[in-house]
Enzyme design. Structure first.
Site, PDB file in Angstrom:
ATOM      1  N   HIS A 184       8.524  33.089  44.292  1.00  0.00           N
ATOM      2  CA  HIS A 184       7.575  33.902  43.517  1.00  0.00           C
ATOM      3  C   HIS A 184       6.926  34.985  44.375  1.00  0.00           C
ATOM      4  CE1 HIS A 184       4.694  35.288  40.643  1.00  0.00           C
ATOM      5  NE2 HIS A 184       3.820  35.254  41.643  1.00  0.00           N
ATOM      6  N   CYS A 211      11.165  35.527  38.483  1.00  0.00           N
ATOM      7  CA  CYS A 211      11.572  34.653  39.591  1.00  0.00           C
ATOM      8  C   CYS A 211      11.958  33.256  39.107  1.00  0.00           C
ATOM      9  CB  CYS A 211      10.468  34.573  40.645  1.00  0.00           C
ATOM     10  SG  CYS A 211       9.239  33.302  40.337  1.00  0.00           S
ATOM     11  N   CYS A 213       7.163  37.603  35.161  1.00  0.00           N
ATOM     12  CA  CYS A 213       7.872  37.544  36.443  1.00  0.00           C
ATOM     13  C   CYS A 213       9.256  36.921  36.261  1.00  0.00           C
ATOM     14  CB  CYS A 213       7.066  36.721  37.449  1.00  0.00           C
ATOM     15  SG  CYS A 213       7.921  36.488  39.019  1.00  0.00           S
ATOM     16  N   ASP A 263      14.462  41.897  65.454  1.00  0.00           N
ATOM     17  CA  ASP A 263      13.383  42.524  66.228  1.00  0.00           C
ATOM     18  C   ASP A 263      13.697  42.427  67.718  1.00  0.00           C
ATOM     19  OD1 ASP A 263      12.977  39.883  66.806  1.00  0.00           O
ATOM     20  OD2 ASP A 263      10.966  39.762  65.961  1.00  0.00           O
ATOM     21  N   ASP A 307       7.996  44.519  57.453  1.00  0.00           N
ATOM     22  CA  ASP A 307       8.389  43.108  57.424  1.00  0.00           C
ATOM     23  C   ASP A 307       7.133  42.290  57.647  1.00  0.00           C
ATOM     24  OD1 ASP A 307       8.253  43.617  60.482  1.00  0.00           O
ATOM     25  OD2 ASP A 307       8.312  41.452  60.269  1.00  0.00           O
ATOM     26  N   CYS A 330       8.919  31.194  37.802  1.00  0.00           N
ATOM     27  CA  CYS A 330       8.297  31.614  36.545  1.00  0.00           C
ATOM     28  C   CYS A 330       9.235  31.495  35.353  1.00  0.00           C
ATOM     29  CB  CYS A 330       7.762  33.037  36.677  1.00  0.00           C
ATOM     30  SG  CYS A 330       6.418  33.159  37.878  1.00  0.00           S
TER      31      CYS A 330
HETATM   32 ZN   LIG Z   1       7.337  34.349  39.612  1.00  0.00          ZN
END
Ligand SMILES: [Zn+2]
Length: 395
Positions: free
Chosen positions: A350, A321, A319, A107, A281, A324
């Site tokens: 997550h 991730c 999920c 930025d 963002d 999870c």
């Molecule tokens: Zn997750």
């Protein structure tokens, strides 16, 4: 003054292709595209996780990849102050320094000068301020901000701008917007790196005429992309929608990517895509994760609640991730109560996975030509919006 669509200006530094145009029916301005940078392709609409200090807090680069991130943002202001852009350049540039070989956007630092620095004085030439880290006095100008970003070496740099909060008085907005325009011209003149794109920043606050004029002015210049600044602050969702209704029609035929800086809750992202924005963002998904709040379809769970101490289920069933796949809500609830460091990594994985998966769902709907029809389902998945998300923490 009648609004004219700005003439598109050719650019090859980060070619952007619009793959799916908004429907002629006008039911949505959402579009899908592809930005090609020196470090890889970015599918839009896209969300960029924020790596303020050249790290997405609590994650290593493999974790970031596993969340589905295609591009991350790093903060010019922070890296200039510590460890210093010249040191990063000597060490091979930002990609090598942080061991991230995919696209990076830095930025302008303007927002941090206004929101973080102490005793700042902004004049027409630049901004003088005291570091929030050690109180030392520093000065940034459009020219030095270009030097800093060229040394850091991201794929995309951003012109130095003077943002103000959306609710600022008109005179203040007008003054900062005019200064941003002068600084945009100076940034363009100072930027020399041919392998690095440069995006310009549209300001104008919530004043429709100032916003329209700023959009036309910035779009008339040979930037590679257009940032929409001065939103994702203290405005209401309705005020933000009205501002986007001014900006996007001016850019309708413009082939460059449109990036709304600082927006991060799933509901806000969805509505801004609907309004025609391509890139976002925010620190929000990672920051709320570190407080123990995780997003699930249609809701938000606070893992600090005692109810989760005996809950053997993953945060979210489907999920993919890191959290999870292997761990229960009970384990996360325990980690947060014990203030164990792993809690921050797992919860951040997550929330970023949820956010980036949500953007994939949006892109899929746009490309399939069913985006407006999918809005009800996507809004239900997004859950409620979160206010006050743009404030940047002193890191
Ligand atoms: Zn997750």
């Amino acid at each position: 003054m009648a609004l004219e669509t700005a003439a598109p200006l050719a650019s090859t530094r980060v070619p952007y292709e619009v793959l799916t145009l908004p429907p002629a029916s006008g039911t949505t301005r959402a579009r899908a595209g592809r930005l090609t940078t020196p470090h890889g392709v970015v599918d839009t609409p896209q969300f960029m996780p924020v790596g303020t200090n050249a790290t997405v807090k609590a994650l290593d680069p493999d974790d970031i990849v596993s969340t589905g991130a295609q591009i991350i943002l790093a903060n010019t202001y922070h890296l200039y102050l510590r460890p210093g852009h010249e040191r990063i350049e000597r060490l091979g540039g930002l990609h090598r320094f942080m061991a991230w070989d995919r696209p990076i956007l830095t930025d302008s630092g303007g927002y941090q000068v206004v929101s973080l620095a102490d005793s700042r004085v902004i004049d027409d030439d630049g901004a003088t301020f005291r570091s929030h880290i050690d109180g030392g006095t520093h000065r940034l100008t459009p020219e030095t901000v270009m030097q800093i970003q060229e040394a850091l070496g991201p794929d995309i740099a951003v012109a130095f701008d003077h943002p103000v909060f959306p609710s600022s008085p008109r005179a203040e907005v007008e003054d900062a917007t005019e200064r941003t325009h002068r600084w945009a011209e100076r940034s363009l003149r100072a930027h020399t790196r041919e392998d690095q794109a440069l995006f310009g920043v549209i300001q104008g606050g919530l004043e429709p005429d100032l916003r329209a004029r700023s959009t036309q002015f910035i779009a008339s210049m040979p930037f590679d992309g257009l940032c929409i600044g001065g939103l994702a602050g203290d405005e209401t969702p309705v005020e933000r929608a009205l501002a986007l209704d001014v900006v996007i029609p001016v850019l309708e035929a413009d082939p460059r990517p449109r990036y709304l800086m600082g927006l991060g809750s799933p509901r806000d992202l969805l509505e801004a895509v609907h309004a025609g924005v391509d890139l976002f963002d925010s620190v929000l998904p990672a920051r709320v994760a570190r407080t123990g709040q995780v997003w699930v379809p249609g809701d938000r769970l606070n893992l600090r609640n005692a109810a989760f101490l005996d809950d053997p289920r993953p945060i979210q069933d489907d999920c993919p991730c890191l959290a999870c796949r292997r761990f229960s809500r009970a384990y996360l609830a325990h980690l947060f109560r014990a203030r164990e460091l792993l809690a921050y990594r797992l919860a951040t994985c997550h929330n970023l996975t949820f956010t980036l998966d949500f953007m994939t769902r949006i892109r899929t709907a746009i490309k399939a030509g069913v985006f407006p029809e999918s809005l009800t389902e996507l809004r239900a998945r997004a859950g409620r919006s979160i206010r006050g998300q743009a404030t940047d923490e002193p890191a």
